[in-house]
Design a protein around this motif. Sequence first.
Motif, PDB file in Angstrom:
ATOM      1  N   ASP A 277      -4.692  67.550 -36.348  1.00 49.74           N
ATOM      2  CA  ASP A 277      -3.804  66.731 -35.511  1.00 49.74           C
ATOM      3  C   ASP A 277      -3.515  65.372 -36.135  1.00 49.74           C
ATOM      4  O   ASP A 277      -3.106  64.436 -35.441  1.00 49.74           O
ATOM      5  N   HIS A 280      -0.948  62.529 -34.927  1.00 46.20           N
ATOM      6  CA  HIS A 280      -0.419  62.952 -33.611  1.00 46.20           C
ATOM      7  C   HIS A 280       0.010  61.721 -32.799  1.00 46.20           C
ATOM      8  O   HIS A 280      -0.754  60.780 -32.677  1.00 46.20           O
ATOM      9  N   THR A 347      -2.164  76.309 -34.632  1.00 44.45           N
ATOM     10  CA  THR A 347      -2.556  75.571 -33.411  1.00 44.45           C
ATOM     11  C   THR A 347      -1.356  75.260 -32.523  1.00 44.45           C
ATOM     12  O   THR A 347      -1.523  74.674 -31.456  1.00 44.45           O
ATOM     13  N   ASP A 380      -9.593  74.422 -30.757  1.00 46.16           N
ATOM     14  CA  ASP A 380      -8.620  73.416 -30.333  1.00 46.16           C
ATOM     15  C   ASP A 380      -8.560  73.298 -28.813  1.00 46.16           C
ATOM     16  O   ASP A 380      -8.293  72.223 -28.279  1.00 46.16           O
ATOM     17  N   PHE A 402      -0.950  63.142 -20.505  1.00 45.34           N
ATOM     18  CA  PHE A 402       0.206  63.800 -19.878  1.00 45.34           C
ATOM     19  C   PHE A 402       0.984  62.784 -19.037  1.00 45.34           C
ATOM     20  O   PHE A 402       2.221  62.773 -19.020  1.00 45.34           O
TER      21      PHE A 402
HETATM   22  N1  CMP Z   1      -8.309  70.591 -20.676  1.00 48.60           N
HETATM   23  C1  CMP Z   1      -6.975  70.742 -20.847  1.00 48.60           C
HETATM   24  N2  CMP Z   1      -6.148  70.666 -19.793  1.00 48.60           N
HETATM   25  C2  CMP Z   1      -4.816  70.836 -19.949  1.00 48.60           C
HETATM   26  N3  CMP Z   1      -4.205  71.072 -21.132  1.00 48.60           N
HETATM   27  C3  CMP Z   1      -5.017  71.166 -22.201  1.00 48.60           C
HETATM   28  C4  CMP Z   1      -6.422  71.004 -22.116  1.00 48.60           C
HETATM   29  N4  CMP Z   1      -6.933  71.145 -23.366  1.00 48.60           N
HETATM   30  C5  CMP Z   1      -5.886  71.373 -24.200  1.00 48.60           C
HETATM   31  N5  CMP Z   1      -4.739  71.380 -23.492  1.00 48.60           N
HETATM   32  C6  CMP Z   1      -3.402  71.653 -24.005  1.00 48.60           C
HETATM   33  O1  CMP Z   1      -3.550  72.629 -25.032  1.00 48.60           O
HETATM   34  C7  CMP Z   1      -2.886  72.165 -26.170  1.00 48.60           C
HETATM   35  C8  CMP Z   1      -3.437  72.634 -27.483  1.00 48.60           C
HETATM   36  O2  CMP Z   1      -2.596  72.094 -28.495  1.00 48.60           O
HETATM   37  P1  CMP Z   1      -2.347  70.537 -28.546  1.00 48.60           P
HETATM   38  O3  CMP Z   1      -3.609  69.889 -28.976  1.00 48.60           O
HETATM   39  O4  CMP Z   1      -1.114  70.285 -29.267  1.00 48.60           O
HETATM   40  O5  CMP Z   1      -2.116  70.094 -27.010  1.00 48.60           O
HETATM   41  C9  CMP Z   1      -3.050  70.646 -26.097  1.00 48.60           C
HETATM   42  C10 CMP Z   1      -2.777  70.394 -24.643  1.00 48.60           C
HETATM   43  O6  CMP Z   1      -1.371  70.400 -24.359  1.00 48.60           O
END
Ligand code: CMP
Length: 492
Positions: A277, A280, A347, A380, A402
């Motif tokens: 990442d 990011h 990923t 991930d 978020f």
């Molecule tokens: N505990 C969580 N709750 C909600 N979304 C999650 C959680 N863990 C990972 N994600 C989602 O899963 C995605 C995996 O890829 P990313 O890391 O790009 O972004 C991550 C988040 O959007």
Amino acid sequence: MSTLFVVGEVERAEVTRALDALAGVCDRRVQVADLPGLFVRLYSDRLAGSRWNYEEGVSVVVHAGGSAESRELDATFRAFLPVFNLVALEQRAAAARLPELLRELPAQNAACRDRIRRMAHWMYYGGSGSCSSRVYSIVRQLRATGEPRSAARAIPSAVEAVDFVSLLAGATRGGEPRYWRLLSTWGFQPHSLGAAELVYCAFVLLRKLSADAGVGLSDNRLLLFLFTLEASYHQVNKFHNFRHAVDVMQATWRLCENIIDDRLQVLLLSMAAIGHDIGHPGSNNMLLTKFGAPVATAYGESVLENMHKDFFQQLLKSQWPQLLGLSQSLCKGESQYNLIAETILATDMALHAEYVDKLKENHRIDNLKMLTSLIIKAADISNVTRPLAISAQWAYLITLEFRDCSLLEEYQAKGDGGQSAPQDEESGHTNSGRLLSPDELVDKYPCIPGGQIFFIDTFAEQFFKEFCQKFPELNFLIDNVQSNKKFWLEKL
Ligand SMILES: Nc1ncnc2c1ncn2[C@@H]1O[C@@H]2COP(=O)(O)O[C@H]2[C@H]1O
């Protein structure tokens, strides 16, 4: 928070006056004896995990050299401290450049202190004008990724002179045995670890894995690589930061201990995990594409994952070329593929359903590319498989991220620079530093349970059910997902 660094002595009165005026638009002034001293201070501040992280303001480094030294110093900042907002300025140009700096720095510092405007700049800035050199943007890092750096110039003497082991002296409490205890459990709790301890976690593990694979670096070079990697992640991100990278590396390693024997493959996959990442921005592919970010135009699809792949391979190319070469030439009775590049691309959650379908197929997974992609994917999203107290901390942080994505979308949609959001003091800790419990986190953010149940129902539960079908010795993963889900359901 912006710093005016003055490297060495200032002789001329007009320069002294210019620096006094410049100090008025910075938050502090720091005197360093020489360039090695500057880098020691930059790295030390970064590891302290304070507001002096060089992301929440623009810092100016005034030195006694000429314009050629400024160009070299800026190139060194870009290569070794990618997300820092740092610009070099020669003493002799200070007076002449003062009006421009007094005019532009206050606005740039204000934008860097506002977490939504900062994210928007990283993502959407097109790369022309004075910002391009002073303030981090993805475009600036994409450009640096293309710049040829001769091997001879790869590590400037000012960086080479830094004793990274001594910079971590504060993190070595309990020594390596403490870190092996932290790393060797699925209950790995990185939220209690500061930046220096996270670097040390990665150092202890990757030094062992690289030695086992017969591709070690010296301690100082491995630490330079890890310091550069930490300075390539946004420390100000709530979730997608170096702490997440170390967490995914630790999860990957633990999963590999049950699935993969080949020591080089374990090293390469653990490296892909800690780099997966890099850079990011704390948002997502949809927001990059929706508002026409230059990086979205550059890649088209899997935008962030392609960016992470290219940024990480550039770092390996300049600091660990042997490892990159091994990754690119890995083949095991099948078509040759680049393990690090391919697993970082895996990923992308847009591909998630394809991997679940692969797991459902009723046969052993003996294709190395598929196996390694599934392991990094599991790592991930493994935060939902951690013990509840740890999983709840990750749930809180992704909820905050978020929320910032929603604020960013509103901000971009308004187009006129809309309502911004100043730096917040959100933290998953009490004032005394204790980690908040799952109940306390839900009290703070009642929306967390709904978001976790949605993610578990939509993505995680089915993935880990199928994953554990293939690897029954890892059944604790799905057990934890289901017990965590039970807690979130009770909190709805
Ligand atoms: N505990 C969580 N709750 C909600 N979304 C999650 C959680 N863990 C990972 N994600 C989602 O899963 C995605 C995996 O890829 P990313 O890391 O790009 O972004 C991550 C988040 O959007």
